[in-house]
Design an enzyme around this catalytic site. Structure first.
Site, PDB file in Angstrom:
ATOM      1  N   ASP A 139     -12.813  10.694  -2.655  1.00 43.76           N
ATOM      2  CA  ASP A 139     -12.685   9.514  -1.709  1.00 43.76           C
ATOM      3  C   ASP A 139     -12.229   9.710  -0.384  1.00 43.76           C
ATOM      4  OD1 ASP A 139     -10.248  10.325  -2.892  1.00 43.76           O
ATOM      5  OD2 ASP A 139      -9.531   8.427  -3.585  1.00 43.76           O
TER       6      ASP A 139
HETATM    7  C1  LIG Z   1       0.865  17.458 -12.433  1.00 45.21           C
HETATM    8  C2  LIG Z   1       0.609  18.422 -10.984  1.00 45.21           C
HETATM    9  C3  LIG Z   1      -0.424  19.280 -11.257  1.00 45.21           C
HETATM   10  C4  LIG Z   1       1.686  18.143 -10.248  1.00 45.21           C
HETATM   11  C5  LIG Z   1       1.269  18.519  -8.523  1.00 45.21           C
HETATM   12  C6  LIG Z   1       1.089  17.276  -7.906  1.00 45.21           C
HETATM   13  C7  LIG Z   1      -0.313  17.089  -7.593  1.00 45.21           C
HETATM   14  C8  LIG Z   1      -1.329  17.123  -8.492  1.00 45.21           C
HETATM   15  C9  LIG Z   1      -0.564  15.451  -6.924  1.00 45.21           C
HETATM   16  C10 LIG Z   1       0.524  15.103  -5.789  1.00 45.21           C
HETATM   17  C11 LIG Z   1      -0.313  14.161  -4.717  1.00 45.21           C
HETATM   18  C12 LIG Z   1      -1.758  13.817  -5.796  1.00 45.21           C
HETATM   19  C13 LIG Z   1      -1.383  12.595  -6.324  1.00 45.21           C
HETATM   20  C14 LIG Z   1      -2.919  13.325  -5.070  1.00 45.21           C
HETATM   21  C15 LIG Z   1      -4.147  13.422  -5.524  1.00 45.21           C
HETATM   22  C16 LIG Z   1      -4.420  14.248  -6.812  1.00 45.21           C
HETATM   23  C17 LIG Z   1      -2.981  14.786  -7.167  1.00 45.21           C
HETATM   24  C18 LIG Z   1      -1.716  15.123  -6.471  1.00 45.21           C
HETATM   25  C19 LIG Z   1      -2.498  16.143  -5.517  1.00 45.21           C
HETATM   26  C20 LIG Z   1      -5.372  12.701  -5.017  1.00 45.21           C
HETATM   27  C21 LIG Z   1      -5.806  13.636  -3.973  1.00 45.21           C
HETATM   28  C22 LIG Z   1      -6.516  12.372  -6.079  1.00 45.21           C
HETATM   29  C23 LIG Z   1      -7.395  11.174  -5.665  1.00 45.21           C
HETATM   30  C24 LIG Z   1      -6.753  10.069  -5.182  1.00 45.21           C
HETATM   31  O1  LIG Z   1      -7.733   8.826  -4.707  1.00 45.21           O
HETATM   32  C25 LIG Z   1      -5.746  10.307  -3.811  1.00 45.21           C
HETATM   33  C26 LIG Z   1      -6.608  10.590  -2.868  1.00 45.21           C
HETATM   34  C27 LIG Z   1      -5.182   9.000  -3.390  1.00 45.21           C
HETATM   35  C28 LIG Z   1      -4.869  11.233  -4.291  1.00 45.21           C
HETATM   36  C29 LIG Z   1      -3.788  11.729  -3.157  1.00 45.21           C
HETATM   37  C30 LIG Z   1      -2.712  12.503  -4.030  1.00 45.21           C
END
Ligand SMILES: CC(C)=CCC[C@@H](C)[C@H]1CC[C@@]2(C)C3=C(CC[C@]12C)[C@@]1(C)CC[C@H](O)C(C)(C)[C@@H]1CC3
Length: 729
Positions: A449
């Site tokens: 996205d």
């Molecule tokens: C359970 C685990 C592996 C913990 C580590 C934290 C990450 C996995 C998280 C932190 C921020 C996070 C929520 C995020 C995303 C994936 C997972 C993240 C990176 C994504 C990129 C997925 C796609 C979404 O549309 C969006 C772009 C909003 C988010 C952004 C933040």
């Protein structure tokens, strides 16, 4: 007054902090000497982030109309942009299991944490301890859990807070009530084992042999979700080698403090599966327990040393590639900290890869009024910049000369942030040239996205007459690659046809969730279809095909399939479940926007009608909408008592784009947004806006500007301006 102030916890001098950024969006906090600080004044962005001036001065004009309120909001928001990078830095906080990585990596490797950082990390934990029982949860607003409490207790102690400090005494009491550290989930047990506070035989196996299997094996780890694979690659190396640090007097002391029994009396191997009931979100399947049982026997009696060495060598090579692909950041802080320890074990304190990776960890630390913490990622730079540009255009603000430079800076940031190199061959990464990340180009991971939204933001600027000066700054051919990436990310095989996932296509069966070992998160093993990611992809593709010819037919087909997926993903009650924002209001907005782009409106589409009716049924008496984290956890709408500005904006945007016929419903929502606006033009933090893996809340501090601005703008476009009575609360 913060809790830390009441307790007399030392605080740094906020006026000496500076946020240093780079043109690629990297963020580092620096603490200056008093003299240096006087010569180098804090910029507006930093002052805002530290809440240095509060209450902030009122905007020059008291808004009498909605368009003036909009302008005040835009002025405030453009005033907190970081000029060097062109982004809106923010403390992207919430998860309470990130700081442990930085602190363990520092302790393990003997790297000293700078004094101001140490002080402020303590403050942050003191200020986020549960007000009643003094523990911590999975995220800042969570109930106290064994994982959160153990990890953050250990962090505080390693940072130097005494075991007799009231904060530690209180937290320890809660930890004991939760049964002591023995009930930590898998990741918690791993951190403790690295610190020699837990025995590796009590940690479920994470064999690196999986990584030497041929990729053709349908459950190969490089087909898993990017985060899970990165974490288990590094953690697997450490677990199979049973790496632990030397026992220091402090660690010996901690062994006494965190368990309910004397350390030597604990039978660790019989507690592999002990997880505190409060923590358990995703219990083990029988299959996982059986596999673990066999693995333990295999590790003890069968595994030849050469195979272990061979697979750990492979894991190390893959980790080095991951570090190079991400400019030594790693995909996110958890895997980053595990990896830094692996690099230290392999290369020692002087190893160049270790040093680089350790240094980069400072870019995940972020300072704020409550103190300093490790964020969910190294920021949300690209994502926020895309939306900032789009909302300024949609609401007509971009035409105003006073916002010109702000847009130029954000646009140039996006241009700089597009990937222009591929990952190292053999690192199991997809083609990335042309795509965009969530945070920075250096972090290196394509997000579906983010790529589409960035492409759209760039195109909007490139199509605008007000920004002709920028047109030569971007070669439109660079979007060919973006289109190739986006089209390639659509799931068109046997999994979830037409949908888009988060970072890659779905590469393995969701049945892999049966071996999800993390216990505290759901849906982490593989990629899943996400309705929001699918919606954004549709928006980017449609916008592109309206003004460009490249792969026109392929785009039409992709959009058709994606729209079919979105319609199919709607629940019977008309709602869509949102995975990355809280929750149905978030996904509702995205879905309605995507459907509006293919001409579906309240009048002509049953799906849109149901979507709107679902949302309007939840309107609160104060005129707005509010949803709680419980909705994400339980998969059913749970309203907050009073409305929240961000979620009200999401619904207002959705309804406006769906051409919902009842103006009054929308207007009441808009009035709520306007009533909550401060005299300064800003909105204040109300509640966490984001979520991940169904159980962890995370803040998106820029949403409270981006979405109200878009909501007001869209309203004005449809119904025209109107006068307002109260513009401030
Ligand atoms: C359970 C685990 C592996 C913990 C580590 C934290 C990450 C996995 C998280 C932190 C921020 C996070 C929520 C995020 C995303 C994936 C997972 C993240 C990176 C994504 C990129 C997925 C796609 C979404 O549309 C969006 C772009 C909003 C988010 C952004 C933040």
């Amino acid at each position: 007054m913060y809790y830390s102030d009441k307790l007399g916890i030392p605080k740094t001098d906020f006026s000496r902090w500076r946020l240093r950024t780079s043109e690629l969006g990297a963020q580092r906090w620096e603490y200056l000497s008093t003299e240096a600080s006087q010569k180098d004044p804090q910029n507006e962005c930093t002052k805002y982030l530290l809440n240095e001036i509060f209450p902030r001065p009122a905007a020059p004009t008291v808004p009498n109309t909605a368009s003036q309120a909009l302008d005040n909001a835009a002025t405030f928001f453009s005033g907190i942009q970081d000029h060097k990078s062109g982004t809106w830095p923010n403390q992207y906080k919430g998860p309470m299991f990130m700081s442990i990585g930085y602190v363990v990596a520092s302790y393990f490797t003997g790297m000293e944490i700078p004094e101001p950082t140490r002080k402020e990390m303590i403050r942050y934990l003191v200020n986020t301890a549960h007000p009643v029982d003094g523990g911590w949860g999975l995220h800042e607003k969570d109930k106290s859990t064994c994982f959160g409490t153990t990890m953050n207790y250990v962090v505080l102690r390693l940072l130097g807070l005494s075991d007799e400090h009231p904060v530690c005494v209180k937290a320890r009491k809660t930890l004991m009530r939760l049964g002591g550290a023995i009930g930590c989930p898998h990741w918690g047990k791993m951190w403790l084992a690295l610190l020699n506070l837990y025995k590796w035989e009590g940690v479920n196996p994470a064999p690196t042999e999986m990584f030497v299997l041929p990729y053709a094996v349908p459950i190969h780890p490089m087909r898993w979700w990017v985060h899970t694979r990165a974490i288990y690659l590094a953690a697997g190396y450490l677990a199979t080698s049973k790496i632990k640090c030397e026992l220091t007097p402090l660690l010996e002391q901690l062994r006494i403090e965190i368990f309910s029994k004397p350390f030597d009396m604990i039978n660790f191997s019989s507690n592999r599966n002990t997880v505190c009931g409060v923590d358990l979100y995703y219990p083990h399947s029988t299959l996982l327990n059986t596999l673990n049982w066999f693995m333990v026997k295999y590790e003890k009696f069968v595994r030849p040393k050469w195979l272990l060495d061979y697979s750990n060598k492979k894991a190390y090579e893959l980790l080095l590639m991951e570090m190079k692909n991400t400019s030594y950041l790693s995909i996110a802080p958890v895997s980053g900290a595990f990896t830094a320890i692996v690099l230290f074990v392999e290369q020692g304190a002087l190893g160049k890869d270790f040093k680089r990776s350790y240094d980069r960890m400072s870019e995940e630390l972020f300072m704020g009024p409550l103190g300093m913490t490790v964020m969910g990622t190294n920021g949300s730079q690209t994502w926020d910049s895309c939306f900032a540009i789009q909302s300024f255009f949609i609401s007509g603000l971009a035409k105003k000369p006073k916002y010109h430079d702000m847009i130029v800076r954000a646009f140039e940031f996006l241009v700089r942030s597009q990937f222009d190199t591929e990952c190292i061959p053999g690192s199991f990464r997809d083609k990335r040239i042309g795509a965009w990340p969530f945070s920075t180009k250096e972090q290196g991971y394509t997000v579906t996205d983010c790529t589409s939204e960035a492409m759209k933001a760039i195109l909007i600027v490139m199509n605008s007459n007000e920004f002709v000066d920028l047109h030569e700054k971007f070669d439109m051919k660079k979007l060919y690659d973006s289109i190739d990436v986006v089209l390639g990310l659509q799931n068109v095989g046997s999994f979830e046809f037409g949908s888009f996932a988060s970072y890659e296509c779905i590469k393995a069966t969701p049945l892999l969730e049966l071996i999800n070992p993390a216990e505290v998160f759901g849906n982490i093993m593989v990629e899943y279809p996400y309705v929001e990611c699918t919606d954004s992809s549709v928006l980017g593709l449609i916008y592109y095909s309206k003004c460009q010819k490249y792969r026109h037919d392929d785009i039409q087909l992709a959009v058709k399939r994606a729209i079919e997926y979105i319609m199919k993903a709607q629940n019977d009650d008309g709602s869509w479940y949102g995975s990355w924002g809280i929750c149905y209001t978030y996904a509702g907005m995205f879905a309605l926007e995507a459907l509006s782009q293919v001409g579906q409106s309240y009048e002509n589409s049953e799906v849109v009608r149901k979507g709107c009716d679902f949302l309007t049924a939840w309107q609160l008496n104060d005129g707005g909408w509010g949803e709680t984290m419980g909705a994400s956890e339980t998969h059913s709408y749970i309203s907050s008592r009073s409305s929240l500005v961000v979620q009200t904006s999401w619904v207002v945007i959705g309804l406006l784009l769906a051409e919902y016929p009842d103006q009054q419903v929308i207007r009441r929502g808009l009035d709520l947004i306007l009533r909550r606006q401060q005299k300064s033009g800003e909105w204040l933090y109300e509640s966490d806006e984001g979520v991940f893996n169904h159980s962890c809340a995370i803040e998106y501090p820029n949403y409270k500007f981006i979405f109200p601005i878009k909501a007001i703008g869209l309203y004005l476009n449809r119904y025209g301006d109107f006068s307002i009575l109260h513009a401030s609360s």
